[in-house]
Design a protein around this motif. Sequence first.
Motif, short mmCIF file in Angstrom:
data_model
loop_
_atom_site.label_atom_id
_atom_site.label_comp_id
_atom_site.label_asym_id
_atom_site.label_seq_id
_atom_site.Cartn_x
_atom_site.Cartn_y
_atom_site.Cartn_z
N SER A 113 2.72 4.50 -6.11
CA SER A 113 1.91 5.50 -6.83
C SER A 113 0.70 4.88 -7.51
CB SER A 113 2.76 6.28 -7.83
OG SER A 113 3.43 5.39 -8.66
N SER A 114 0.76 3.58 -7.82
CA SER A 114 -0.43 2.99 -8.45
C SER A 114 -1.57 2.87 -7.43
CB SER A 114 -0.11 1.64 -9.09
OG SER A 114 0.05 0.66 -8.12
N VAL A 115 -1.23 2.60 -6.16
CA VAL A 115 -2.27 2.55 -5.13
C VAL A 115 -2.78 3.97 -4.85
CG1 VAL A 115 -2.78 1.94 -2.73
CG2 VAL A 115 -1.41 0.41 -4.13
N LEU A 116 -1.88 4.94 -4.87
CA LEU A 116 -2.30 6.34 -4.70
C LEU A 116 -3.32 6.73 -5.76
CD1 LEU A 116 -2.05 9.10 -3.32
CD2 LEU A 116 -0.05 9.56 -4.72
N GLU A 117 -3.06 6.32 -6.99
CA GLU A 117 -3.97 6.58 -8.11
C GLU A 117 -5.33 5.92 -7.85
OE1 GLU A 117 -2.84 7.99 -11.17
OE2 GLU A 117 -4.68 7.68 -12.30
N VAL A 140 -21.73 12.63 5.95
CA VAL A 140 -20.86 11.75 5.17
C VAL A 140 -19.46 11.82 5.79
CG1 VAL A 140 -19.81 11.29 2.92
CG2 VAL A 140 -22.14 12.21 3.04
N HIS A 141 -19.00 10.72 6.31
CA HIS A 141 -17.63 10.65 6.85
C HIS A 141 -17.13 9.23 6.57
CE1 HIS A 141 -14.64 11.55 10.39
NE2 HIS A 141 -14.04 11.01 9.34
N ILE A 142 -16.40 9.13 5.48
CA ILE A 142 -15.97 7.82 4.99
C ILE A 142 -14.44 7.76 5.03
CG2 ILE A 142 -15.91 6.35 2.91
CD1 ILE A 142 -18.74 7.50 2.29
N LEU A 143 -13.93 6.62 5.44
CA LEU A 143 -12.48 6.40 5.46
C LEU A 143 -12.11 5.56 4.26
CD1 LEU A 143 -12.05 5.55 9.26
CD2 LEU A 143 -11.73 7.77 8.15
N ILE A 144 -11.11 6.02 3.53
CA ILE A 144 -10.62 5.30 2.36
C ILE A 144 -9.20 4.84 2.70
CG2 ILE A 144 -10.06 5.45 -0.11
CD1 ILE A 144 -12.44 7.97 1.34
N ILE A 145 -8.95 3.54 2.59
CA ILE A 145 -7.63 3.01 2.99
C ILE A 145 -7.05 2.13 1.88
CG2 ILE A 145 -8.26 3.01 5.45
CD1 ILE A 145 -8.37 -0.11 5.27
N PRO A 146 -5.70 2.15 1.75
CA PRO A 146 -5.07 1.07 1.00
C PRO A 146 -5.16 -0.17 1.87
CG PRO A 146 -3.41 2.63 1.81
CD PRO A 146 -4.73 3.09 2.33
N LYS A 147 -5.47 -1.33 1.30
CA LYS A 147 -5.59 -2.55 2.12
C LYS A 147 -4.24 -2.94 2.73
CE LYS A 147 -9.52 -4.92 0.12
NZ LYS A 147 -9.92 -6.11 -0.62
N GLU A 148 -3.19 -2.68 1.95
CA GLU A 148 -1.84 -2.96 2.44
C GLU A 148 -1.57 -2.09 3.67
OE1 GLU A 148 2.71 -2.05 0.85
OE2 GLU A 148 0.99 -1.64 -0.43
N HIS A 149 -0.91 -2.65 4.67
CA HIS A 149 -0.59 -1.85 5.86
C HIS A 149 0.53 -0.87 5.55
CE1 HIS A 149 -0.50 -0.82 10.13
NE2 HIS A 149 0.80 -0.68 9.92
N ILE A 150 0.16 0.38 5.38
CA ILE A 150 1.13 1.48 5.23
C ILE A 150 0.90 2.36 6.44
CG2 ILE A 150 1.78 3.47 3.83
CD1 ILE A 150 0.52 1.91 1.41
N LYS A 151 1.95 2.63 7.17
CA LYS A 151 1.78 3.28 8.47
C LYS A 151 1.21 4.68 8.35
CE LYS A 151 4.78 4.80 12.22
NZ LYS A 151 5.28 6.02 11.58
N ASP A 152 1.78 5.47 7.49
CA ASP A 152 1.31 6.86 7.40
C ASP A 152 1.64 7.43 6.02
OD1 ASP A 152 4.00 7.52 7.43
OD2 ASP A 152 3.99 8.15 9.52
N PHE A 153 1.26 8.68 5.83
CA PHE A 153 1.41 9.30 4.51
C PHE A 153 2.88 9.34 4.07
CE2 PHE A 153 1.47 12.84 1.49
CZ PHE A 153 0.47 12.43 0.64
N MET A 154 3.79 9.50 5.01
CA MET A 154 5.21 9.58 4.67
C MET A 154 5.77 8.24 4.19
SD MET A 154 5.57 12.69 5.00
CE MET A 154 7.30 12.93 4.69
N ASP A 155 5.06 7.17 4.49
CA ASP A 155 5.47 5.83 4.01
C ASP A 155 4.74 5.44 2.73
OD1 ASP A 155 7.33 5.29 5.91
OD2 ASP A 155 6.07 3.98 7.13
N PHE A 156 3.95 6.35 2.17
CA PHE A 156 3.13 6.05 1.00
C PHE A 156 4.00 6.20 -0.26
CE2 PHE A 156 -1.43 6.92 -0.76
CZ PHE A 156 -1.43 5.66 -1.32
N ARG A 157 4.45 5.06 -0.82
CA ARG A 157 5.38 5.12 -1.96
C ARG A 157 4.79 4.51 -3.23
NH1 ARG A 157 9.25 6.54 1.46
NH2 ARG A 157 9.44 5.32 3.35
#
Length: 110
Positions: free
Chosen positions: A56-60, A37-54
């Motif tokens: 919180s509703s998408v994080l949830e 099992v090796h699955i990638l989970i992504i926000p569809k919106e282009h967010i470059k990296d974790f430091m740009d992840f702001r």
Amino acid sequence: MKDCIFCKIAGHEIPKEFSYEDMDVMAFPDINPISSVHILIIPKEHIKDFMDFRNSSVLEKVKDVIQKIVKEQKLEDRGYRIVVNGGGAQVIDHLHFHLIGPLGKAVPME
Ligand code: 5GP
Ligand code: ZN
């Protein structure tokens, strides 16, 4: 974003077997899996990296999708790891969470 492979997958420009999709989040198998099992989970919106992840509703939502797949794949008992690479450790510059399993506690990080 143009020329981003994960944006192309999220936009259905590249045919792909999806594990999960909703308005904001997509999950699909890694092309080069390191475990059964090796699955990638992504926000569809282009967010470059974790430091740009702001957002919180998408994080949830990402959290909910990961929990759903962990249950579906029966990884709670079999062991799993959630990995987010960043900085020099990240190859694809579109934020993604690796869900990898089954994995025992003794398996070292690659
Ligand atoms: P990272 O950026 O976290 O270091 O790793 C990127 C991951 O994306 C790798 O595990 C790699 O196998 C995977 N990957 C790269 N290109 C594709 C692709 O076109 N499709 C899929 N499904 N996975 C990809
Ligand atoms: Zn992208």
